[in-house]
Design an enzyme around this catalytic site. Structure first.
Site, PDB file in Angstrom:
ATOM      1  CE  LYS A  31      79.750 -18.613  30.601  1.00 10.07           C
ATOM      2  NZ  LYS A  31      80.963 -18.033  30.062  1.00 10.07           N
TER       3      LYS A  31
ATOM      4  N   GLY B  56      70.151 -23.688  27.111  1.00  7.74           N
ATOM      5  CA  GLY B  56      69.648 -23.424  25.756  1.00  7.74           C
ATOM      6  C   GLY B  56      70.660 -23.767  24.677  1.00  7.74           C
ATOM      7  CB  CYS B  57      74.258 -23.019  24.349  1.00 10.95           C
ATOM      8  SG  CYS B  57      74.058 -21.218  24.429  1.00 10.95           S
ATOM      9  CB  THR B  58      73.329 -27.972  26.265  1.00  7.21           C
ATOM     10  OG1 THR B  58      74.447 -27.383  26.932  1.00  7.21           O
ATOM     11  CG2 THR B  58      73.487 -29.479  26.236  1.00  7.21           C
TER      12      THR B  58
ATOM     13  CB  ALA C 271      75.038 -27.658  20.361  1.00  7.66           C
TER      14      ALA C 271
END
Length: 150
Positions: A40, A45-47, A50
């Site tokens: 998401k 974690g995704c931030t 990326a």
């Protein structure tokens, strides 16, 4: 969950990116492509993952890699994520999960004792001929670019 494995040909996919442009596997013929799936946009974690790829983007490009991020978020959410963190690579808004299902990264997950279906954080390194060269199953969000480059 029937995840693509090393040696598998990647099915030709197409989906809209955060700006509404259609992106397909054919756009990357003759290039090495890193497709990273994340659960998401704008979550911690995704931030981190990326941003690590963004911070090492020049090194990845020097090694001949193109990058493509994929989640089931809306184009608007992907666009906000990309603008906020200034990502130099496209983010697919795979709301119908066609790309997610083509790679086989949707399935049962456990988090804090709860079970649910969702996107598994995985990265696929695809060679110039559209074949999976390597799959990174255990993504280290803080140092993901190093995993790709090894």
């Amino acid at each position: 969950m029937n995840t693509l494995k090393q040696g598998d040909a990647v099915p030709n996919f197409s989906a809209k990116d955060e700006q509404g442009n259609t992106i397909s596997l054919n756009d990357y013929k003759g290039k090495k492509l890193v497709v990273f799936f994340y659960p998401k946009a704008s979550t911690p974690g995704c931030t981190i993952e990326a941003c690590n790829l963004r911070d090492n983007y020049d090194v990845l490009k020097e090694k001949g890699f193109e990058l493509l991020g994929v989640s089931a978020d809306s184009a608007r959410r992907q666009s906000n994520f990309k603008k906020k963190y200034n990502f130099p690579f496209p983010l697919l808004a795979d709301e119908d999960k066609s790309v997610i299902n083509a790679f086989g990264v949707w399935g049962p997950k456990k988090f804090m004792g709860r079970e649910f279906d969702g996107i598994h954080r995985k990265t696929f390194i695809i060679n110039e001929n559209g074949v999976v060269e390597r799959v990174i199953d255990k993504v280290k969000t803080k140092n993901h670019s190093a995993q790709i480059l090894k």
